[in-house]
Design an enzyme around this catalytic site. Structure first.
Site, mmCIF file in Angstrom:
data_model
loop_
_atom_site.group_PDB
_atom_site.id
_atom_site.type_symbol
_atom_site.label_atom_id
_atom_site.label_comp_id
_atom_site.label_asym_id
_atom_site.label_seq_id
_atom_site.Cartn_x
_atom_site.Cartn_y
_atom_site.Cartn_z
ATOM 1 N N HIS A 363 -101.930 12.120 -60.476
ATOM 2 C CA HIS A 363 -101.580 12.699 -59.179
ATOM 3 C C HIS A 363 -102.150 14.087 -58.937
ATOM 4 O O HIS A 363 -101.783 14.739 -57.958
ATOM 5 C CB HIS A 363 -100.062 12.790 -59.016
ATOM 6 C CG HIS A 363 -99.380 11.471 -58.907
ATOM 7 N ND1 HIS A 363 -99.187 10.829 -57.712
ATOM 8 C CD2 HIS A 363 -98.866 10.663 -59.854
ATOM 9 C CE1 HIS A 363 -98.551 9.683 -57.921
ATOM 10 N NE2 HIS A 363 -98.350 9.558 -59.225
ATOM 11 N N LYS A 555 -94.550 21.866 -46.906
ATOM 12 C CA LYS A 555 -94.926 21.300 -48.197
ATOM 13 C C LYS A 555 -94.635 22.353 -49.251
ATOM 14 O O LYS A 555 -94.287 23.488 -48.909
ATOM 15 C CB LYS A 555 -96.416 20.929 -48.216
ATOM 16 C CG LYS A 555 -97.320 22.078 -47.717
ATOM 17 C CD LYS A 555 -98.795 21.709 -47.727
ATOM 18 C CE LYS A 555 -99.230 20.851 -46.562
ATOM 19 N NZ LYS A 555 -99.752 19.546 -46.918
ATOM 20 N N ARG A 556 -94.769 21.994 -50.549
ATOM 21 C CA ARG A 556 -94.621 23.015 -51.568
ATOM 22 C C ARG A 556 -95.566 24.189 -51.290
ATOM 23 O O ARG A 556 -96.670 23.994 -50.794
ATOM 24 C CB ARG A 556 -94.925 22.421 -52.959
ATOM 25 C CG ARG A 556 -93.792 21.596 -53.538
ATOM 26 C CD ARG A 556 -92.519 22.377 -53.714
ATOM 27 N NE ARG A 556 -92.589 23.305 -54.818
ATOM 28 C CZ ARG A 556 -92.075 23.081 -56.017
ATOM 29 N NH1 ARG A 556 -91.406 21.962 -56.261
ATOM 30 N NH2 ARG A 556 -92.182 23.960 -56.976
ATOM 31 N N LYS A 561 -102.929 24.824 -51.441
ATOM 32 C CA LYS A 561 -102.572 24.235 -50.143
ATOM 33 C C LYS A 561 -102.853 25.205 -48.991
ATOM 34 O O LYS A 561 -102.811 24.838 -47.829
ATOM 35 C CB LYS A 561 -101.108 23.811 -50.142
ATOM 36 C CG LYS A 561 -100.798 22.678 -51.146
ATOM 37 C CD LYS A 561 -99.324 22.323 -51.148
ATOM 38 C CE LYS A 561 -98.945 21.305 -52.237
ATOM 39 N NZ LYS A 561 -99.341 19.929 -51.892
ATOM 40 N N THR A 663 -99.128 13.179 -48.532
ATOM 41 C CA THR A 663 -98.399 12.087 -47.886
ATOM 42 C C THR A 663 -97.712 12.628 -46.634
ATOM 43 O O THR A 663 -97.459 11.875 -45.691
ATOM 44 C CB THR A 663 -97.348 11.465 -48.834
ATOM 45 O OG1 THR A 663 -96.650 12.519 -49.492
ATOM 46 C CG2 THR A 663 -98.014 10.563 -49.854
ATOM 47 N N LYS A 667 -97.080 11.166 -42.637
ATOM 48 C CA LYS A 667 -95.803 11.187 -41.909
ATOM 49 C C LYS A 667 -95.962 11.866 -40.556
ATOM 50 O O LYS A 667 -95.413 11.408 -39.543
ATOM 51 C CB LYS A 667 -94.729 11.903 -42.750
ATOM 52 C CG LYS A 667 -94.422 11.171 -44.061
ATOM 53 C CD LYS A 667 -93.689 12.055 -45.073
ATOM 54 C CE LYS A 667 -93.759 11.430 -46.466
ATOM 55 N NZ LYS A 667 -93.336 12.360 -47.538
HETATM 56 C C1 26V Z 1 -96.248 18.715 -63.014
HETATM 57 C C2 26V Z 1 -95.169 19.232 -63.667
HETATM 58 C C3 26V Z 1 -95.417 19.983 -64.902
HETATM 59 C C4 26V Z 1 -94.175 20.210 -65.734
HETATM 60 C C5 26V Z 1 -92.976 20.566 -64.944
HETATM 61 C C6 26V Z 1 -92.678 19.595 -63.839
HETATM 62 C C7 26V Z 1 -93.880 19.066 -63.167
HETATM 63 C C8 26V Z 1 -93.736 18.343 -62.011
HETATM 64 C C9 26V Z 1 -94.826 17.810 -61.367
HETATM 65 C C10 26V Z 1 -96.087 18.003 -61.856
HETATM 66 C C11 26V Z 1 -97.284 17.418 -61.177
HETATM 67 C C12 26V Z 1 -97.110 17.224 -59.742
HETATM 68 C C13 26V Z 1 -98.248 16.472 -59.173
HETATM 69 C C14 26V Z 1 -97.996 16.084 -57.740
HETATM 70 O O1 26V Z 1 -96.909 16.182 -57.223
HETATM 71 N N1 26V Z 1 -99.028 15.620 -57.113
HETATM 72 C C15 26V Z 1 -98.967 15.202 -55.732
HETATM 73 O O2 26V Z 1 -98.791 13.798 -55.734
HETATM 74 C C16 26V Z 1 -98.718 13.276 -54.426
HETATM 75 C C17 26V Z 1 -98.424 11.792 -54.552
HETATM 76 O O3 26V Z 1 -99.504 11.139 -55.131
HETATM 77 C C18 26V Z 1 -100.002 13.557 -53.678
HETATM 78 O O4 26V Z 1 -99.874 13.073 -52.372
HETATM 79 C C19 26V Z 1 -100.293 15.048 -53.651
HETATM 80 O O5 26V Z 1 -101.553 15.290 -53.077
HETATM 81 C C20 26V Z 1 -100.261 15.599 -55.067
HETATM 82 O O6 26V Z 1 -100.363 17.016 -55.057
#
Ligand code: 26V
Length: 816
Positions: A363, A555-556, A561, A663, A667
């Site tokens: 992701h 968004k975050r 971003k 995503t 929406k």
């Molecule tokens: C990494 C970590 C590292 C450790 C702590 C908790 C944590 C939580 C999440 C992540 C990676 C997050 C990656 C993510 O959210 N990617 C997003 O995924 C979406 C669904 O595929 C996509 O639409 C977004 O573009 C993408 O940024």
């Protein structure tokens, strides 16, 4: 009062109901202990949820029975995050109880909206990855795919965001305080999960893990209704329980805290969702959580398979294990351990099954978000798993040497063990090696994935990598979030079938210039904008004009971003308005919302700068209604459901090559917003589906970004050359927006002028031009409405139903 057949007394409200279905009311009266009309909205919420849960539990039994009877292959979707939001409105819609509920509430004089709003969001996720998992469950249920979502039952979800003096303050999200009305505990499902300890060999030289500590994993189910079907999906969440809740020896010494240590340690596994999607937090608790999720889920899967089939030889034909990013990658060594050490399979047979089971979705391309774990920590917590990882690695590297001989540099690069500096295990590599498919989440992302971060692995196994573009559920993101537009669609698309067949939206395209449809779509948008304006007034005390262009980025908060690029444009516009107040300005309201990871200083600075700019802009009498800037605190699923339907313009402006998919972009478009965006992630496929001419595309392409970086990017050149940009940056640097502390944004400005890692300055000019094109388009109402309709019409393939069908057909090999 009249007597019921059972001799109980009915309340006046229930009596008046007459033919309105009364089961709901009776339940509310029973649970709230009195007349439904007098019950508090929160009591209503719980009672209605319980009524839904009872029906859902029946459907769950039916679904599970049917899958057992047919010997169905199940999908096991492992994810550390499920961002479910509220469940009640969705359940009512799926169960066909929405109208009865509203009627019952009306009869009792209770506002239905108040009842729905009493439900806390289940915010068990950070952002896109977690919300995608929630949309997938909705589609898995609706398509009837035999499946289990597996996750953790976090006691505290995503932190609640408050803004104090313009700064983000995090507070715990105590979402379970009222007790989750949806939970279905499964006390019969309990599995031991070990941690720590050592590895012992028996006489036959078999290796066996002797954990230092064992906790139990208890299953709690959350039932996900399907739409237009009685089938449901289930989200099984694990709750940790201590093997020994009380240490009596410590207790009798009077050491009460010591007596509760094991209990506290076990419960810490469910304590909190890691609120960080930017960097790898590298904390031991997180590793424990990941293992806990994986071990319990796999044991549950194996127990079910053995109960149904009596042998593990058929496991790979009857089950699929999907890794939502690498967070559940420990599933690979844990599955091997369970098969080899616990169930006595040979290594080769176990590995064959594992590779048949596992698939993995990546992701993010951001290298800093790729998970690795220090070997030392790994060994302490999971000594047997480390041995297994080493064995997998050694066999894998042999295979590489055989397949691509003579390239020891390649062997070093692809090794599962990172050898530079502190030795670490690379979880993405582990996931790839065990997976039959590895997918990215948009066409561009999947392409870049094999060209950049996974290039070496793609050389070894080119056929393993594929793309499945993300999608969103139209049930929540259109039918539920935007009932006014949904009513228009019901009328124009011959009924409600579009909810489960989103391709029908294409039928709107030929009507894009139909004045009647345009008026209906515009009226729906206007109503949603008024709803948002009311919320902004309530929350922030700021009045915004529903006739102005609502320009939204939610968004975050993350540098890639580029919320800051958006803000630079706001400042440029502000300066231009002040310089030329009588020019023909198209009134705009710029809306931001989003959380910053608690340790992410640069992201928090951006939130603060937004607030500082907002204060100045919103109170400058020279600006008036021409420009307003608001930041809505505590962004989450429910807030998104209110904001997105109200947007005219959707900001999707990541540096090309950095946003895996997005995503939110889908929406917004589904709700009739036009997009201003870069040629990145799923924006590309959306623009292709809608027609580029109905999109506001700007900026460098991913290829150009790579070139610029390779040639040595100097942001200062843009600053020197572009007078407008220079005025904006100088104003921030001078402290125009932080007069009490002119130096406040020194680090931010310096980072922009020295590094500008995400090329904001390079894209600034194009962005401002695109925004001018937006203004010109917006004043031609009919043309804008036509574009909005064409955007909606083009969103058919961005349903998560399409996405799940692709996973089912191409990756999981299950019918859908
Ligand atoms: C990494 C970590 C590292 C450790 C702590 C908790 C944590 C939580 C999440 C992540 C990676 C997050 C990656 C993510 O959210 N990617 C997003 O995924 C979406 C669904 O595929 C996509 O639409 C977004 O573009 C993408 O940024």
């Amino acid at each position: 009062m009249t007597a019921t057949p059972r001799g109980q007394r009915k309340s006046a409200a229930a009596t008046k109901l007459g033919t309105v279905p009364t089961a709901l009311l009776r339940r509310i009266e029973r649970e709230a202990g009195g007349a439904a009309a007098k019950a508090a909205p929160a009591a209503w919420m719980r009672a209605v949820a319980h009524a839904c849960r009872a029906e859902l539990a029946e459907r769950l039994n039916e679904t599970m029975q049917a899958d057992r009877d047919s010997g169905a292959k199940r999908v096991h979707y492992l994810s550390m995050e499920f961002l479910m939001g509220r469940a009640l409105a969705n359940a009512l819609a799926a169960l066909g109880l929405d109208a009865p509920f509203r009627q019952a509430a009306e009869h009792a004089g209770v506002a239905a909206a108040d009842v729905l709003e009493r439900e806390p969001d289940a915010a068990l996720g950070n952002g896109g990855l977690g919300r995608l998992a929630a949309c997938f469950l909705d589609s898995l249920a609706t398509l009837g795919v035999p499946s289990f979502g597996y996750g953790l039952r976090y006691r505290y979800g995503m932190f609640a965001q408050r803004i104090q003096d313009g700064r983000q303050v995090e507070t715990p999200d105590d979402w379970l305080r009222l007790g989750d009305a949806w939970e279905l505990p499964r006390p019969e499902l309990r599995y031991p999960v070990g941690l720590g300890g050592h590895v012992a060999s028996d006489e036959g030289l078999a290796r066996r893990w002797v954990p230092a500590q064992t906790v139990y994993a208890d299953a709690i189910d959350f039932i996900v209704p399907g739409h237009d079907t009685r089938r449901v999906a289930v989200l099984r969440q694990w709750q940790a329980a201590p093997a020994n809740p009380i240490d009596y020896a410590a207790f009798s010494r009077g050491d009460h805290l010591g007596a509760a240590r094991e209990k506290l340690e076990a419960e810490s596994l469910n304590w909190v969702l890691y609120p960080d999607d930017s960097t790898q937090a590298g904390r031991e608790l997180r590793l424990k959580q990941e293992f806990f999720l994986v071990s319990a889920s796999l044991q549950d899967m194996l127990a079910r398979h053995l109960a149904e089939h009596g042998t593990l030889d058929t496991l790979g034909d009857k089950a699929s294990v999907h890794l939502n990013d690498t967070h559940p990658a420990l599933a690979v060594p844990e599955l091997m351990r369970l098969l080899v050490d616990e169930h006595g399979l040979g290594w080769d047979a176990a590995w064959a099954q594992t590779c048949k089971l596992v698939s993995y979705t990546n992701h993010t391309l951001m290298p800093e978000a790729l998970e690795t774990w220090p070997v030392r920590m790994f060994e302490q917590l999971l000594p047997r798993h480390l041995e297994i990882v080493y064995e997998i690695n050694s066999r894998f590297l042999d295979l590489v040497r055989a397949k691509l001989p003579g390239d020891e540099a390649l062997v070093r690069r692809v090794s599962l063990v990172e050898e530079n500096g502190e030795r670490r295990i690379k979880m993405a590599a582990l996931s790839i090696v065990a997976s039959h498919h590895v997918n990215g989440v948009s066409a561009l992302h999947s392409e870049l994935m094999v060209q950049t971060i996974f290039a070496d692995y793609a050389r070894i196994w080119p056929e393993r990598f594929c793309n499945v573009t993300n999608g969103v559920t139209p049930r929540r993101w259109l039918a539920q979030a935007n009932p006014t537009l949904a009513a228009v669609l019901d009328e124009r698309l011959d009924g409600p079938a579009w909810r489960t067949d989103l391709d029908r939206l294409a039928q709107l395209a030929p009507l894009a210039r139909d004045a009647g449809l345009q008026a209906e779509v515009r009226a729906a948008k206007r109503a949603n904008k008024e709803r948002l304006a009311a919320l902004v007034r309530r929350e922030l005390g700021v009045s915004i004009d529903p006739a102005s262009l609502f320009d939204v980025q939610v968004k975050r908060i993350h540098e890639y971003k580029r919320q800051l690029l958006n803000l630079l444009h706001v400042v440029a516009r502000y300066q231009a308005i002040v310089a030329e107040p009588n020019a023909n300005w198209v009134p705009r309201t710029v809306v931001f919302a989003g959380k910053a990871a608690s340790a992410y200083v640069a992201a928090k600075d951006i939130i603060r700068l937004i607030h500082d700019v907002a204060r100045v802009v919103n109170s400058d009498p020279r600006v008036g209604d021409r420009l307003k800037l608001v930041f809505l605190p505590n962004y989450g699923v429910s807030l998104a459901e209110t904001i997105m339907p109200a947007a005219d313009l959707s900001e999707q402006i990541s540096t090309a090559g950095t946003e895996a998919s997005g995503t939110g972009n889908m929406k917004f478009a589904l709700n009739g917003a036009l997009t201003i965006g870069t040629w990145d992630g799923a924006n590309i496929e959306m623009a292709q589906a809608v027609g580029r001419e109905h999109f506001f595309i700007f900026g460098l392409s991913a290829e150009q970004v790579a070139q610029v970086r390779a040639l040595g990017y100097d942001p200062r050149l843009h600053y020197e050359e572009n007078a407008r940009l220079k005025r904006v940056i100088d104003a921030i640097a001078r402290g125009d927006f932080s007069p009490g502390e002119p130096e406040r944004y020194r680090a931010l400005v310096e980072s922009l002028l020295k590094r500008d890692s995400y090329l904001l300055l390079a894209d600034f000019h194009g962005y401002v031009e695109a925004q001018a094109a937006v203004d010109r388009a917006f004043i031609d109402t009919a043309a804008w409405d036509a574009k909005a309709i064409l955007n909606i019409a083009g969103m058919g393939s961005f349903s998560s139903d399409r996405t799940i069908r692709e996973y089912a057909a191409r990756i999981w090999n299950v019918p859908a």
